[in-house]
Design an enzyme around this catalytic site. Structure first.
Site, short mmCIF file in Angstrom:
data_model
loop_
_atom_site.label_atom_id
_atom_site.label_comp_id
_atom_site.label_asym_id
_atom_site.label_seq_id
_atom_site.Cartn_x
_atom_site.Cartn_y
_atom_site.Cartn_z
N CYS A 1 0.83 -1.21 0.00
CA CYS A 1 0.00 0.00 0.00
C CYS A 1 0.86 1.25 0.00
O CYS A 1 0.57 2.23 -0.71
CB CYS A 1 -0.95 -0.01 1.19
SG CYS A 1 -0.13 -0.11 2.81
N THR A 2 1.95 1.24 0.77
CA THR A 2 2.80 2.43 0.84
C THR A 2 3.62 2.62 -0.43
O THR A 2 3.86 3.75 -0.86
CB THR A 2 3.72 2.37 2.07
OG1 THR A 2 4.38 1.10 2.12
CG2 THR A 2 2.92 2.56 3.35
#
EC number: 1.2.1.72
Length: 338
Positions: A155-156
């Site tokens: 996600c990051t």
């Protein structure tokens, strides 16, 4: 042709993927034929319907034995601990979305293929020997038919890679540092408890907790030119969803805040529409809950020091944005053929 998928692991990401599929109106393109999760069928249905971060699911959900109904759609529920025992061939599965958080090696992917799946998409970085690691919107065009075992990165990584690309293309990045300010995760205890990482023995709701991160490796997997030029740290904060990333980069070209924000705002409406968003509203993390973008640039926090050092703040819903990119990558993999 409808893409037949199975979800392996029905935790935060697995459930978000299913909900995002139904809420985004993509059911004509993608059908969930099975979900594999060791938890009870009753618990799976309950947590799909009621969610502390994303609220009550708008679709009717009911469970009968090992069948889950979402509206009129019937999804088979499985409870297999071993990938090899999964009936992907029998179910005609095109792509397995492995959201377990446990599997991520080439061997794991090949086990899904041996069970009958045509392709596999992992919901985390995975090992370096996978066929491809995709950050949708940046490098998904590089997918090929032969890419059968793929990672959707993290996600990051999905949050920060588009911004890095934009800044590098426009101004030329020399090096950079990243601080991830991440919501609590399920590897943290509610009250103090044992963990091999001593910082993660501490209650998630009571501290800001530094944790290890492999984000710098995630950046260089997508952009190998930045090997040894990016470093990252991460802290967990006492919120249950939404993450902020503090990105600092040194660039070759002299810049100012207005130039940077103009670039990022334009890209949000053009080349990265649907992937990157831009805001100058006085918002807080809760305001980005359930946002489908990979990254939301906060233009009010852009800073420049000495014309060459840029600092930006980028938000993401680390569950919902990533789940939507899982679906995007699924479509891109299918479009390459089986």
């Amino acid at each position: 042709m409808t893409i037949r998928i199975a979800i392996n692991g029905f935790g935060r990401i697995g459930r978000s993927v299913l909900r995002a599929l139904y809420e985004s109106g993509r059911r004509a393109e993608i059908t969930v034929v099975a979900i594999n999760e060791l938890a009870s069928a009753e618990g799976m249905a309950h947590l799909l319907k009621y969610d502390s971060s994303h609220g009550r699911f708008s679709w009717d959900v009911r469970q009968e034995c090992d069948q889950l109904y979402v509206g009129d759609d019937c999804i088979r529920l499985l409870h297999q601990a071993e990938i090899q025992a999964l009936p992907w061939r029998e179910l005609g599965v095109d792509i397995v979305l492995d959201c377990s958080g446990v599997y991520g090696s080439r061997e794991d992917g090949e086990a899904h293929l041996a069970a009958g799946a045509k392709k596999v998409l992992f919901s985390h970085p995975g090992t370096a020997d996978l066929d491809a690691t995709v950050v949708f919107g940046v490098n998904h065009q590089q997918l090929e038919r032969e890419h059968r075992i793929v990672s959707n990165a993290s996600c990051t990584t999905n949050c920060i890679i588009p911004v890095i690309k934009l800044l590098d293309d426009a101004f030329g990045i020399e090096n950079g540092t990243v601080t991830t300010i991440h919501s609590s995760m399920n590897d943290q205890p509610v009250i103090d408890a044992y963990h091999h990482d001593l910082r993660r023995t501490r209650a998630a709701s009571q501290s800001i907790i530094p944790v290890d991160t492999k984000l710098s490796a995630g950046i260089t997997r997508i952009f190998p030119q930045f090997v040894d030029r990016f470093e990252a740290i991460s802290v967990r904060v006492p919120t249950i969803n939404v993450t902020a990333i503090d990105l600092s980069v040194s660039v070759r070209k002299a810049v100012n805040v207005n130039e940077i924000n103009a670039l990022l705002q334009k890209s949000a409406h053009e080349s990265f529409r649907g992937i990157v968003d831009y805001t100058e509203l006085p918002l807080v993390s809760a305001d980005f809950n359930h946002d489908p973008h990979s990254a939301i640039v906060d233009g009010t926090q852009t800073r420049v020091s000495g014309q060459h050092l840029i600092k930006t703040l980028v938000w993401c819903d680390n569950e919902w944005g990533f789940a939507n990119r899982m679906l995007d990558t699924t479509r891109a993999m299918a479009a390459c053929g089986f």
